[in-house]
Design an enzyme around this catalytic site. Structure first.
Site, short mmCIF file in Angstrom:
data_model
loop_
_atom_site.label_atom_id
_atom_site.label_comp_id
_atom_site.label_asym_id
_atom_site.label_seq_id
_atom_site.Cartn_x
_atom_site.Cartn_y
_atom_site.Cartn_z
CE LYS A 169 61.08 36.04 32.50
NZ LYS A 169 60.21 36.16 31.32
CD GLU A 210 56.60 29.33 29.53
OE1 GLU A 210 55.56 28.78 29.95
OE2 GLU A 210 56.84 30.54 29.73
CB SER A 241 64.56 42.44 33.35
OG SER A 241 65.62 41.96 32.54
C1 LIG Z 1 66.25 38.64 33.59
C2 LIG Z 1 65.38 38.44 32.40
N1 LIG Z 1 65.04 39.49 31.64
C3 LIG Z 1 64.26 39.36 30.57
C4 LIG Z 1 63.79 38.13 30.18
C5 LIG Z 1 62.98 38.04 28.92
O1 LIG Z 1 61.63 37.86 29.16
P1 LIG Z 1 60.59 39.03 28.95
O2 LIG Z 1 60.82 39.59 27.59
O3 LIG Z 1 59.28 38.36 29.09
O4 LIG Z 1 60.81 40.05 30.00
C6 LIG Z 1 64.10 37.00 30.93
C7 LIG Z 1 63.59 35.68 30.55
O5 LIG Z 1 63.94 34.67 31.05
C8 LIG Z 1 64.91 37.16 32.07
O6 LIG Z 1 65.24 36.12 32.83
#
Ligand SMILES: Cc1ncc(COP(=O)(O)O)c(C=O)c1O
Lengths: 277, 406
Positions: free
Chosen positions: B99, B121, B388
């Site tokens: 993020k 948000e 992620s």
């Molecule tokens: C670690 C992590 N991965 C994925 C996501 C999902 O978001 P996005 O699909 O935008 O990557 C989030 C959302 O809070 C997250 O914290």
């Protein structure tokens, strides 16, 4: 084309030399039967045009009063289908008061623009306001509505500057809505002095009547706005009456219509220097 | 229905109307239209400005800690017995997820535009924490809208945001989760247009956000491409990522879009199962509609009311998906699978035990499918998974599901 109900109503009011009073009510709030009773009572209570909200789960430009009204209506199972049913019932008794639907894009996308325009026209709807459909995205919907004799009413706001105004009114019909505050419905208060020049410039550019709404709650404010605008819209203050009547176990229809009556009188007499009785 | 034609160059999208095929656009109230046009112009100028890009790159290196490693997960690979699995270690970034890549880009843009107040948000709180972090770093006031339900299930992140000086406003309207937090942030923006910058946390919402957030996250894919070419001398056979709004997925996918040999696989949250109503899989369980400023796949009922999403993962608990994913799905360039809560919990445990890495429960959804993908691709293949985020924030949730007190 025959003269639309909206055009006819504004022409008549112009001849009378006064602004229109336009109450906003949420379809199905607090339930379908009561909403219909309110709707049927509105012309008698002084409504010149009527805005009927169709509820949406995610009303992003709405303040708490209309958000809650939508949630009450959805909880009772109100839908866009149900909203058109309400209007059909209203039309059985009233063939002259224009009815404008107001809501959000997704239920219309789901219905399909063509089919929706046809069904709405058949139910007796005269125009549609779609809060999250700016002019840049409006052509497919505008085409469908136009083909069925319905007006697409656009919102202008304090952030709609002179450069942008022509884009907004390009496909406007019926009237133009001026959102008198930068904000959601039912929170900030409209200031007549700030509103006047904007109404003037929009009316001139669009060649259509200009209705002012968002932030008008009291007869005093309604009267002040009625001196400068062609129509005064009150929504949040009315749906709040529904909420209070429900809370206090009062007759919802009576309470809402009596509020409408006081606001309508304020608008009716605004330009004659008379105060509402 | 025939699938829409595949484009010659996927990276040429969105078009000048902010569309990826039928998806995207700018369905916002009139009050916001001049602002989104301004934002569009300001972002286009920044994107083309080498000074802006250099400044961003500097912060990504020295503050965020990029590049993130591309790590060969030997034991995970062995466990599944298929293709080699590499993990793109976004969980090692400052604040613990991808993020921050987007937040750093947008905060620099907000300052360039002269905005003095930041709103955001958040679902899991990862984007809220990342936003609060960059706001602290640059001395801007920060208000984070968070569904009341999420405030409850992500308490550590709420406290982290407070420590960073942000105000967290719980949102109780609607389902009190991420979509409602987004509604409330939009209401704030409509009300405070003159000084406020809305820092959206995923590649969704109205144009230019899906493009802008994608661009800021595409650093993940650019690094991955370089790193895999360096260690393996070739591109991977498949890239796998979890999909909430879709920012980490589109970030790693985008630099591979024109390499048709690289399979792109997104994993949506199936919650309690795709045969129940309790999931968050917009593509697998929804249909196109308009919400939060864009046309995209959405969870909705017959009449077009948005339905609540359900996922063990607050970060995936959103009824929509970014418009570029909707388009990639329709044209068949990317494939969207699902993983249930239970499968993701198992994957969380598996990675913790095999590799000593606690994954975010969001990322664990991608992990839950990576074994299938690796076996599909086969022994000689290469699969990259976008890890992620890290799972520290989720230990409470996981403990609760294991029936353990911590
Ligand atoms: C670690 C992590 N991965 C994925 C996501 C999902 O978001 P996005 O699909 O935008 O990557 C989030 C959302 O809070 C997250 O914290």
């Amino acid at each position: 084309m025959t003269k639309t109900r909206i055009d006819a109503r504004f022409a008549a009011l112009k001849a009378e030399g006064r602004a229109a009073f336009v109450p906003y009510v949420m379809a199905g709030d607090p339930d379908a039967a009561t909403a219909l009773a309110i709707l049927k009572g509105l012309p008698q209570a002084g409504a010149d045009l009527i805005e009927v909200g169709f509820p949406f789960s995610d009303p992003m430009a709405e303040g708490p009063p209309i958000q809650r009204a939508a949630q009450r209506a959805l909880a009772k199972g109100m839908t866009l289908t149900g909203t058109l049913d309400l209007i059909r019932s209203f039309r059985a008794d009233d063939q002259t008061t224009p009815v404008i639907l107001m809501g959000y894009m997704n239920p219309l996308v789901t219905w399909g623009f063509e089919a929706f325009a046809r069904d709405a026209a058949a139910a007796g709807v005269d125009g549609v306001i779609v809060v999250d459909c700016p002019p840049e995205e409006a052509d497919p919907l505008a085409d469908a509505l136009e083909a069925n004799g319905l007006a697409l009413i656009f919102l202008t706001t304090p952030t709609t500057d002179g450069k942008r105004l022509p884009t907004v009114i390009r496909r406007a019909s019926g009237f133009v809505y001026y959102v008198s505050v930068a904000g959601v419905t039912g929170v900030k208060e409209a200031d007549a002095a700030a509103v006047a020049p904007n109404v003037e410039r929009i009316r001139k550019a669009a060649g259509l009547p200009v209705a002012v709404g968002f932030g008008i709650k009291t007869p005093e404010r309604a009267s002040a706005i009625a001196q400068v605008a062609d129509a005064v819209v009150v929504g949040s203050a009315l749906v709040d009456e529904v909420a209070e009547a429900v809370d206090l176990n009062e007759d919802v229809t009576r309470r809402v219509l009596s509020k409408v009556d006081s606001l309508a009188k304020a608008v009716r007499f605004a330009r004659r220097g008379l105060t509402a009785v | 229905m025939d699938a829409p034609a595949r484009p010659n160059d996927y990276t040429a999208y969105p078009d000048d109307k902010g569309r990826f095929g039928d998806y995207g656009g700018q369905y916002v109230p009139e009050t916001l239209m001049p602002l989104v046009h301004d934002l569009d112009a300001a972002y286009a100028a920044a994107k083309a400005d080498p000074a802006f890009q250099a400044e961003l790159a500097g912060y990504l290196t020295h503050y965020v800690g990029r590049p993130s490693p591309l790590y060969f997960a030997a034991r995970l690979t062995e466990h599944f017995g298929g293709a080699k699995i590499y993990l793109k270690r976004e969980e090692l970034n400052h604040t613990g997820s991808h993020k921050i890549n987007n937040c750093m880009g947008q905060i620099l843009l907000a300052m360039r535009m002269g905005k003095t107040r930041i709103i955001a948000e958040t679902g899991a709180g990862q984007h809220g924490v990342a936003t609060a972090t960059v706001c602290a770093r640059f001395g801007l006031p920060c208000i984070v809208y968070m569904g009341a339900v999420d405030v409850e299930r992500q308490k550590p992140n709420v406290f982290r945001m407070n420590l960073l000086g942000a105000e967290v406003r719980p949102v109780t309207s609607g389902s009190a989760t991420l979509k409602d937090a987004m509604n409330e942030a939009l209401r704030d923006w409509v009300t405070n247009v003159h000084d406020t910058y809305y820092l959206i946390g995923t590649a969704a919402g109205m144009h230019p956000y899906p493009e802008m957030v994608r661009d800021f996250q595409a650093v993940i894919g650019r690094e991955t491409r370089e790193q895999i070419l360096e260690v393996e001398g070739r591109l991977p056979d498949a890239v796998v990522a979890c999909v909430g709004g879709g920012s980490n997925a589109i970030g790693i996918f985008h630099p591979f879009l024109n390499d048709e040999g690289v399979k792109l696989i997104g994993v949506e949250a199936a919650g309690e199962g795709m045969d129940t109503e309790r999931h968050a899989a917009a593509i697998n369980g929804g249909r196109p509609g308009v919400l939060h400023g864009n046309m995209t796949y959405l969870l909705q009922d017959r009449e077009g009311q948005i339905t609540e999403a359900h996922s063990i993962s607050a970060g995936l608990d959103y009824p929509g998906i970014g418009p570029e994913h909707s388009w990639l799905h329709d044209v068949g360039r990317a494939t969207y699978l699902t993983a249930t809560d239970a499968e993701s919990l198992d994957a969380f445990m598996l990675l913790s035990k095999l590799e000593g890495i606690l994954p975010a429960i969001e990322s664990a959804h991608a992990l839950a499918r990576v074994g299938d993908v690796a076996r599909d691709v086969g022994k000689d293949g290469i699969v990259v998974l976008n890890l992620s985020g890290r799972g520290d924030k989720d230990v409470g949730t996981v403990a609760a599901h294991l029936g353990r007190q911590i």
